[in-house]
Design a protein around this motif. Sequence first.
Motif, PDB file in Angstrom:
ATOM      1  N   ALA A 119       0.833  -1.207   0.000  1.00  0.00           N
ATOM      2  CA  ALA A 119       0.000   0.000   0.000  1.00  0.00           C
ATOM      3  C   ALA A 119       0.868   1.257   0.000  1.00  0.00           C
ATOM      4  N   ALA A 120       2.064   1.173   0.591  1.00  0.00           N
ATOM      5  CA  ALA A 120       2.940   2.344   0.700  1.00  0.00           C
ATOM      6  C   ALA A 120       3.662   2.648  -0.611  1.00  0.00           C
ATOM      7  N   GLN A 121       3.940   1.626  -1.407  1.00  0.00           N
ATOM      8  CA  GLN A 121       4.686   1.833  -2.657  1.00  0.00           C
ATOM      9  C   GLN A 121       4.017   2.835  -3.592  1.00  0.00           C
ATOM     10  N   PRO A 122       2.731   2.677  -3.911  1.00  0.00           N
ATOM     11  CA  PRO A 122       2.114   3.666  -4.804  1.00  0.00           C
ATOM     12  C   PRO A 122       2.021   5.061  -4.187  1.00  0.00           C
ATOM     13  N   GLU A 123       1.902   5.120  -2.866  1.00  0.00           N
ATOM     14  CA  GLU A 123       1.857   6.434  -2.205  1.00  0.00           C
ATOM     15  C   GLU A 123       3.185   7.166  -2.398  1.00  0.00           C
TER      16      GLU A 123
END
Length: 86
Positions: free
Chosen positions: A53-57
């Motif tokens: 979830a953090a990668q695209p952010e």
Amino acid sequence: MANTPQAKKRIRRNERRAEVNTARMSRIRTHLKKVESAVAEGDKQAATDALKAAQPELARGVSRGVLHKNTASRKMSRLSKRVAAL
């Protein structure tokens, strides 16, 4: 104090952009903290999900200009390494 119309508009625009960018950085930090807490608890599945979830952010932060490309890359690398070590 700004005297010209351009300078006044620039001040207004900068305030709006600062507000948006602050919200973006806060959102990114929240995602990173979720990964950190999952790693601290030793929960590999939760850490992996939080990392995904953090990668695209982080990528969105780079594309919007609130993070430098290398900064996001460094954070991603370090988090990935810590999750993989679980």
